[in-house]
Design a protein around this motif. Structure first.
Motif, short mmCIF file in Angstrom:
data_model
loop_
_atom_site.label_atom_id
_atom_site.label_comp_id
_atom_site.label_asym_id
_atom_site.label_seq_id
_atom_site.Cartn_x
_atom_site.Cartn_y
_atom_site.Cartn_z
N THR A 20 -1.69 1.10 -3.41
CA THR A 20 -2.19 2.46 -3.62
C THR A 20 -1.40 3.47 -2.79
N VAL A 21 -1.14 3.13 -1.54
CA VAL A 21 -0.38 4.04 -0.67
C VAL A 21 1.02 4.27 -1.25
N GLU A 22 1.69 3.19 -1.64
CA GLU A 22 3.04 3.32 -2.18
C GLU A 22 3.06 4.14 -3.47
N ARG A 23 2.15 3.82 -4.37
CA ARG A 23 2.10 4.52 -5.66
C ARG A 23 1.75 6.00 -5.49
N ASP A 24 0.73 6.29 -4.69
CA ASP A 24 0.32 7.67 -4.51
C ASP A 24 1.40 8.49 -3.82
N ALA A 25 2.09 7.90 -2.85
CA ALA A 25 3.16 8.62 -2.17
C ALA A 25 4.28 8.97 -3.15
N LYS A 26 4.63 8.04 -4.02
CA LYS A 26 5.65 8.32 -5.04
C LYS A 26 5.19 9.40 -6.00
N LEU A 54 -4.55 13.15 -4.85
CA LEU A 54 -3.77 11.98 -4.44
C LEU A 54 -3.71 11.87 -2.92
N LEU A 55 -3.59 13.00 -2.24
CA LEU A 55 -3.58 12.97 -0.77
C LEU A 55 -4.91 12.47 -0.22
N ALA A 56 -6.01 12.87 -0.86
CA ALA A 56 -7.32 12.39 -0.43
C ALA A 56 -7.42 10.87 -0.64
N GLU A 57 -6.91 10.41 -1.78
CA GLU A 57 -6.91 8.97 -2.06
C GLU A 57 -6.03 8.22 -1.06
N GLU A 59 -5.37 9.13 2.01
CA GLU A 59 -6.07 9.11 3.29
C GLU A 59 -7.11 7.99 3.33
N ILE A 60 -7.85 7.83 2.25
CA ILE A 60 -8.86 6.78 2.18
C ILE A 60 -8.20 5.40 2.26
N ALA A 61 -7.09 5.23 1.54
CA ALA A 61 -6.38 3.94 1.56
C ALA A 61 -5.83 3.63 2.95
N LEU A 62 -5.27 4.63 3.60
CA LEU A 62 -4.72 4.42 4.95
C LEU A 62 -5.83 4.09 5.94
N GLU A 63 -6.96 4.76 5.82
CA GLU A 63 -8.10 4.44 6.69
C GLU A 63 -8.60 3.02 6.43
N GLY A 64 -8.59 2.62 5.16
CA GLY A 64 -8.98 1.25 4.82
C GLY A 64 -8.06 0.23 5.43
N LEU A 65 -6.76 0.51 5.41
CA LEU A 65 -5.80 -0.40 6.04
C LEU A 65 -6.02 -0.47 7.55
N ASP A 66 -6.29 0.68 8.15
CA ASP A 66 -6.58 0.68 9.60
C ASP A 66 -7.82 -0.14 9.92
N ASP A 67 -8.83 -0.06 9.06
CA ASP A 67 -10.07 -0.81 9.29
C ASP A 67 -9.84 -2.32 9.19
N LEU A 68 -8.85 -2.74 8.41
CA LEU A 68 -8.58 -4.16 8.25
C LEU A 68 -7.89 -4.77 9.48
N GLN A 69 -7.31 -3.94 10.29
CA GLN A 69 -6.56 -4.47 11.45
C GLN A 69 -7.44 -4.76 12.63
#
Length: 69
Positions: A20-26, A54-57, A59-69
């Motif tokens: 999601t992060v890669e796709r949305d950034a593109k 897309l930026l909101a999405e 942000e949610i994806a990046l926060e989700g990745l942070d939560d997984l760590q």
């Protein structure tokens, strides 16, 4: 992001969030490239609204990745 020693508890979710992060950034990059070529105010506003969503999405994806760590 730093490499981790142990796999996440949910590797499928991690893969989805990274994709999601890669796709949305593109997509954001592409939309911003189109912005100067927009023919009307309405078209520019539509492009900007899509960028915002897309930026909101992202942000949610990046926060989700942070939560997984």
């Amino acid at each position: 992001m730093a490499d981790r020693f142990l796999p996440t508890e949910d590797p499928v979710l991690e893969s989805v969030l990274k994709w999601t992060v890669e796709r949305d950034a593109k997509d954001v990059r592409r939309l911003l490239e189109w912005l100067p070529e927009a023919r009307s105010t309405r078209e520019r506003q539509a492009l900007l609204e899509r960028v915002r969503s897309l930026l909101a999405e992202l942000e949610i994806a990046l926060e989700g990745l942070d939560d997984l760590q």
